[in-house]
Enzyme design. Structure first.
Site, PDB file in Angstrom:
ATOM      1  CB  CYS A  52      38.268  50.693  15.526  1.00 35.68           C
ATOM      2  SG  CYS A  52      36.816  51.301  14.650  1.00 35.68           S
ATOM      3  CB  ALA A  55      34.867  54.090  16.803  1.00 27.54           C
ATOM      4  NE  ARG A  86      30.619  60.370  21.387  1.00 30.89           N
ATOM      5  CZ  ARG A  86      30.934  61.475  20.748  1.00 30.89           C
ATOM      6  NH1 ARG A  86      30.229  61.926  19.739  1.00 30.89           N
ATOM      7  NH2 ARG A  86      32.002  62.143  21.089  1.00 30.89           N
ATOM      8  CG  HIS A 185      39.961  61.105  19.455  1.00 35.55           C
ATOM      9  ND1 HIS A 185      40.368  60.647  20.680  1.00 35.55           N
ATOM     10  CD2 HIS A 185      38.709  60.645  19.277  1.00 35.55           C
ATOM     11  CE1 HIS A 185      39.389  59.936  21.213  1.00 35.55           C
ATOM     12  NE2 HIS A 185      38.375  59.918  20.378  1.00 35.55           N
TER      13      HIS A 185
HETATM   14 FE1  CFM Z   1      36.503  62.531  25.254  1.00 32.54          FE
HETATM   15 FE2  CFM Z   1      35.744  60.618  26.581  1.00 32.54          FE
HETATM   16 FE3  CFM Z   1      36.249  60.419  23.937  1.00 32.54          FE
HETATM   17 FE4  CFM Z   1      34.126  61.879  24.867  1.00 32.54          FE
HETATM   18 FE5  CFM Z   1      32.413  59.776  24.489  1.00 32.54          FE
HETATM   19 FE6  CFM Z   1      33.998  58.525  26.231  1.00 32.54          FE
HETATM   20 FE7  CFM Z   1      34.548  58.279  23.630  1.00 32.54          FE
HETATM   21 MO1  CFM Z   1      32.441  57.217  24.666  1.00 32.54          MO
HETATM   22  S1  CFM Z   1      34.882  62.504  26.724  1.00 32.54           S
HETATM   23  S2  CFM Z   1      35.546  62.260  23.324  1.00 32.54           S
HETATM   24  S3  CFM Z   1      32.003  61.929  24.461  1.00 32.54           S
HETATM   25  S4  CFM Z   1      37.562  60.650  25.551  1.00 32.54           S
HETATM   26  S5  CFM Z   1      31.893  58.729  26.194  1.00 32.54           S
HETATM   27  S6  CFM Z   1      35.229  59.168  28.033  1.00 32.54           S
HETATM   28  S7  CFM Z   1      34.631  56.870  25.132  1.00 32.54           S
HETATM   29  S8  CFM Z   1      32.638  58.539  22.829  1.00 32.54           S
HETATM   30  S9  CFM Z   1      36.300  58.798  22.440  1.00 32.54           S
HETATM   31  C1  HCA Z   2      32.983  54.695  20.705  1.00 35.25           C
HETATM   32  C2  HCA Z   2      31.695  55.336  21.169  1.00 35.25           C
HETATM   33  C3  HCA Z   2      31.383  55.083  22.622  1.00 35.25           C
HETATM   34  C4  HCA Z   2      30.943  53.672  22.862  1.00 35.25           C
HETATM   35  C5  HCA Z   2      30.229  53.510  24.152  1.00 35.25           C
HETATM   36  C6  HCA Z   2      30.154  52.187  24.811  1.00 35.25           C
HETATM   37  C7  HCA Z   2      30.252  56.083  22.991  1.00 35.25           C
HETATM   38  O1  HCA Z   2      33.964  54.661  21.440  1.00 35.25           O
HETATM   39  O2  HCA Z   2      33.011  54.237  19.591  1.00 35.25           O
HETATM   40  O3  HCA Z   2      30.944  51.291  24.542  1.00 35.25           O
HETATM   41  O4  HCA Z   2      29.266  52.054  25.647  1.00 35.25           O
HETATM   42  O5  HCA Z   2      30.441  56.861  23.887  1.00 35.25           O
HETATM   43  O6  HCA Z   2      29.196  56.015  22.362  1.00 35.25           O
HETATM   44  O7  HCA Z   2      32.494  55.384  23.401  1.00 35.25           O
END
Ligand code: CFM
Ligand code: HCA
Length: 531
Positions: A52, A55, A86, A185
Site C-alpha cells: 500500500c 508501505a 523491509r 514513494h
Molecule cells: Fe525500488 Fe524495487 Fe521499490 Fe526497492 Fe524493495 Fe522491491 Fe519495494 Mo520490495 S528497488 S524501492 S528496495 S521498486 S524490494 S523491486 S518491492 S521494497 S517499493
Molecule cells: C513493501 C516491502 C517489500 C515487501 C516484500 C515482500 C520489501 O512493499 O511493503 O512482499 O516480500 O521489499 O520488504 O516490498
C-alpha cells in the site's frame, strides 16, 4: 493469442479477461510486444502481490533514514507489520550517530481516538520521543483511518517544528491512496524535497561527488556500491535512503551528479533536483558485473576526465581479477538454467543483468507496481499528481518522455554525442527480453502457478508472500526483496554471493522430492473472477 497467454487468461470471466489481457504481453514477433498496461487498480478479489501507499512512504523511502524518527500515526498493527520487515540495513557512520531503524514508533490509535481525533495523542507521542531520543528530524506517516477522520498531520508537524526547532514532516500517505506502494514513494519524496534537501550548506570536498538515489541498502548493497565508488575516488555525499541520514540528505543538492539506481521509486527527486538545483542524473545499475562496469564507465564519460577514466578502468580490472575464479565456477554450475523474476518496480529488470553474467536466461518476468516507462523504456508514462502536502493525489496520464532529450538542449546533446556519451541508457524490461518470453504486470498467484507450469523455470525470484507456495510446488524460490537474509548482491563482490546462493539453492535435491498436494488431489474447477 498464444498457447501460453491462453493458459493465463482462459479461466477468467470476460470482464477479468479483458482487464488482465492488457497487463500480459508476450515478446513475440507479430504481436504488439512493446506495450503493456501498468499502474492501474488491481481487480478486487484478485490476490495481488502489491503493498500500500503507507508501505511505499514509510517502509520504503523514509523508514531507512537512520537518524530520523518515523512515527506511524494509526493502529498498532500497521506499525508492527512494518517493523523491520523491509531489510534496509543501517549502522551509525560515526560514533554517537543515532540509528533509529531498529525501532518502531506508533500512536496506537484506538476506537475512542478515531471518534474524538488523534492529533493530541500524536503530539503527546512526539513529546515523549523528544524527551527520550531528541532526534533532529521526525517523519509522521499516516495510515488509512487518519485520512478518514481528518487529523491534520501537517499542522502537527508545523507545531512540532516550532516547539522543538527540529524538522518535522507530516505525510498523508494513507494506505488506500493511489493503487500501490508507488503513490507512497512520490508523497515521501515530495516531503524530502520540500523540507530536507537544500537545508544544508556543507559542500563536498572531493573532486567528483555523487548521490546514490533509489538505493535502500537491502542486504548491504549500498555499502558495496559505496566501496567501489570510493575506491575510484568519488565522494558519496548521500544515499537515498539506505543507511542514509537527515544530516547528509540535507546537503545532497551540492553534489555534482545523481546516480539513479531504482528509477521507479525516486525518479521524482532526480527530476526535481535537476530543475531546482541543476544536478544532472544518470540512470545506473550496479546489479551485475557487466552492468556495474557499464555504469562506472558511463559515469567516467559524464565527468569526462582522462584521469578518472584511467582510474575507473584500473578499479574494474582489479575487481574483476578478484572475482573471476569464483564467477567462472558458479557460471559453470548455472549456465543454461532459466528463471522467472517478479519483484516490485525495478529489481525484475536489474537482476536479469546479473543472471546473464552466469549464462542464465529470464523467460518470465514482471513487476508488482511499475509504470509503463519501467517496462517500455523511454516512453509516455502515467504519473501521479499531488498537491504540496500530498493531501490530494491523483493518478493521471501525462505525456512525458523520460530521456536525455528532455534534459539537454539540442546543442548540449550534440556535444555529448560527439564525446561518445552513451545516451540510450533508458532501456526497459521488454526491450531486453527475447521473443516468446512473457511479461506480466501486477501478477497474481493463479497466474504465477500457470506461468511456472508452462515455462518450468529452474528458479523463481519473488517475495515473501509467494515464495513458499512456489516451493510447495517443487520449484526453488529466492526472495528478491530480502535476499532471504543473505547479500549483498550488488557490485562485484555481491555477484559472487549471488552465484553462491543460487548454486546452493539449485543443487539441493529437496525440490525433486516435493510432491505438491495438487498432483495427488482432485482440482477445483470453475471460473475465476465471477460470471
Ligand atoms: Fe525500488 Fe524495487 Fe521499490 Fe526497492 Fe524493495 Fe522491491 Fe519495494 Mo520490495 S528497488 S524501492 S528496495 S521498486 S524490494 S523491486 S518491492 S521494497 S517499493
Ligand atoms: C513493501 C516491502 C517489500 C515487501 C516484500 C515482500 C520489501 O512493499 O511493503 O512482499 O516480500 O521489499 O520488504 O516490498
Amino acid at each position: 493469442m498464444s498457447k501460453e497467454r491462453d493458459l493465463l487468461l482462459d479461466k477468467y470471466s470476460s470482464r477479468v479477461f479483458k482487464n488482465r489481457k492488457s497487463h500480459i504481453t508476450q515478446l513475440e514477433f507479430g504481436e504488439n510486444p512493446d506495450e503493456i498496461t501498468a499502474n492501474t487498480r488491481a481487480i478486487p478479489g484478485i490476490i495481488t502481490a502489491r503493498g500500500c501507499c503507507y508501505a511505499g512512504c514509510k517502509g520504503v523511502v523514509v523508514g531507512p533514514v537512520k537518524d530520523s524518527v518515523v512515527i506511524t500515526h494509526g493502529p498498532i498493527g500497521c506499525a508492527f507489520y512494518s517493523w523491520g520487515t523491509r531489510r534496509n540495513k543501517a549502522k551509525p557512520s560515526y560514533e554517537g550517530e543515532p540509528n533509529f531503524v531498529p525501532y518502531s514508533f506508533c500512536t496506537d490509535m484506538r476506537a475512542s481516538d478515531i471518534v474524538f481525533g488523534g492529533e493530541k495523542k500524536l503530539e503527546e507521542g512526539i513529546d515523549e520521543i523528544m524527551k527520550l531520543f531528541h532526534p533532529k528530524c521526525i517523519f509522521i506517516c499516516s495510515t488509512c483511518p487518519i485520512g478518514l477522520i481528518g487529523d491534520d498531520v501537517q499542522a502537527v508537524a508545523r507545531r512540532v517544528e516550532e516547539k522543538y526547532g527540529i524538522t518535522a514532516i507530516g505525510y498523508s500517505c494513507e494506505g488506500y491512496k493511489g493503487v500501490s506502494q508507488s503513490a507512497g514513494h512520490h508523497i515521501a519524496n515530495n516531503g524530502l524535497m520540500r523540507y530536507v534537501i537544500g537545508k544544508g550548506e556543507e559542500a563536498p570536498k572531493g573532486k567528483y561527488s555523487v548521490n546514490i538515489l533509489g538505493e535502500y541498502n537491502i542486504g548491504g548493497d549500498g555499502w558495496e556500491q559505496e566501496r567501489i565508488l570510493k575506491k575510484i575516488g568519488y565522494e558519496v555525499v548521500s544515499v537515498f535512503t539506505g543507511d542514509g541520514s537527515y544530516e547528509t540528505l540535507k546537503n545532497s543538492h551540492l553534489a555534482d551528479l545523481n546516480l539513479v539506481m531504482c528509477h521507479r521509486s525516486i525518479n521524482y527527486i532526480a527530476e526535481m533536483m535537476k530543475t531546482k538545483y541543476g544536478v544532472d542524473w544518470l540512470k545506473v545499475n550496479f546489479i551485475g558485473v557487466g552492468a556495474t562496469s557499464k555504469s562506472l564507465r558511463m559515469m567516467a564519460k559524464y565527468f569526462n576526465d582522462p584521469e578518472l577514466t584511467k582510474r575507473t578502468e584500473e578499479v574494474i580490472a582489479e575487481e574483476l581479477a578478484e572475482i573471476n575464479e569464483d564467477m567462472e565456477y558458479y557460471k559453470s554450475k548455472l549456465k543454461g538454467k532459466t528463471a522467472g523474476i517478479f519483484v516490485g518496480g525495478s529489481r525484475s529488470h536489474h537482476y536479469q543483468m546479473l543472471l546473464r553474467d552466469f549464462g542464465m536466461e529470464t523467460t518470465i518476468a514482471g513487476y508488482e507496481f511499475a509504470h509503463r516507462d519501467d517496462y517500455e523504456g523511454r516512453e509516455i508514462i502515467p504519473q501521479i499528481k499531488a498537491d504540496a502536502d500530498s493531501k490530494n493525489i491523483e493518478e493521471i496520464s501525462v505525456e512525458r518522455a523520460v530521456g536525455y532529450e528532455d534534459r539537454y538542449s539540442e546543442e548540449e546533446l550534440k556535444v555529448l554525442r560527439n564525446e561518445g556519451v552513451e545516451l540510450d541508457n533508458y532501456s526497459g524490461m521488454i526491450k531486453d527480453m527475447k521473443a516468446g518470453y512473457m511479461v506480466v504486470d501486477d501478477y497474481n498467484m493463479f497466474e504465477t502457478d500457470q506461468l511456472i507450469e508452462e515455462y518450468k523455470p529452474d528458479i523463481f525470484f519473488s517475495g515473501i508472500k509467494d515464495k513458499y507456495a512456489i516451493q510447495h510446488g517443487g520449484v526453488v524460490s529466492r526472495q528478491m526483496h530480502s535476499y532471504d537474509y543473505s547479500g549483498p548482491y550488488a557490485g562485484f563482490r555481491g555477484a559472487v554471493n549471488f552465484g553462491r546462493d543460487l548454486t546452493m539453492s539449485l543443487y539441493t535435491n529437496a525440490w525433486s522430492l516435493v510432491k505438491p498436494p495438487w498432483k495427488t488431489m482432485p482440482m477445483l474447477e470453475g471460473t475465476l473472477g465471477g460470471a
